[in-house]
Design an enzyme around this catalytic site. Sequence first.
Site: not given
Length: 381
Positions: A267, A305
């Site tokens: 991610d 993230g």
Amino acid sequence: MSGTRVIVGRDPETGGGRRVTFEGSRVTRVERSGDGRGPWIAPGLVDLQVNGFGGHDVNAATPSPEAISAITTALRARGVTTWVPTVITGAEADICARIDAVSTAIRHDPAVAAAVPFVHVEGPFLSPLDGPRGVHDVAWIRPIDAAEVRRWSERGSIGYVTLSPHGDDAPAEIARIVADGVAVAVGHTHADPAHISAAVEAGATLSTHLGNGISAELPRHPNPLWTQLADDRLRCGLIGDGHHLPPETFTAMARALGGDRAFLVSDAVEMAGSPAGRYLTTVGGEVELTADGKLSYPDTGYLAGSAVSLADCVSWVTARTPLGLGAAVRMATEVPGRIIRDLTGGAHDVGRLIAGARADLVLLDDDGRTVEVIAAGETVA
């Protein structure tokens, strides 16, 4: 690169000796050999969820094919030889522009064509609620629309879309998306177990970063985490950066999923690979990156993230969980590679070392850290 090259080391899954022979860009032979010493030899790593890396963003205000090429180069140097650009929630025109940039890079850069099998669109059909929605802009959250997904597919290859199946109309829309050849992942959701089961019955086959993109507090049982862990039809991504999931949570989830359903994702976002500090991002505003690699929105506690590569995730799982190097490598190669093979009809055969495969290899030390990268037969790091 021409000529024949032989790499001798160890197999992360068996612990035995491994000899890999390749000529040019293709593997010609893989065999048990050697005395069980030397580096661990693994296929090139496969990351199914990358938003950006090294100062480049897939979701930049002005999407750039050059950014896709730059991310490909930076990830390859770290051992990630296959990656999936993740386009996030936005206006349809913006989503299409980002898909266009990836498609252009694939057409014009052979390295990108080899590394990028398709696009993942995360959103915009997500939960509108704070918490499950994460950092996705609520202004662009909208109901599931298979027709819109079909329009995206006219701009480039869409491998899968992440959505929240919390509405009663979700199963019908999911079935239409799947019928058009796009896989569906459950994520960023406040859907209850019944809605998630209905989504799987309609054709959903993946879960996006399980344990994240969900309410901070859940019923003890039933709850949507147990439903996704228990359904053998779902293969589930887990972020292994040490911040999205604590080690014991990651371990329990990976064990529940087993060796064929759990896969690692980074991610990673634009700031991945950057020094600690505060950054103004093109998506989401100001974020803070701490020295231990945690990326979040200042004063909120919300993660923004991750700031690591998949190679860092492999070493974290090896060092911080009891799962071991073999499991970490499998979650970063064979399982995501099989997903790509399934979604491309075998056109991208990645994540395994077999005769005829592309000569993408990563050599690891005992702590799971990358010591050498070979991509298409060329030493790149």
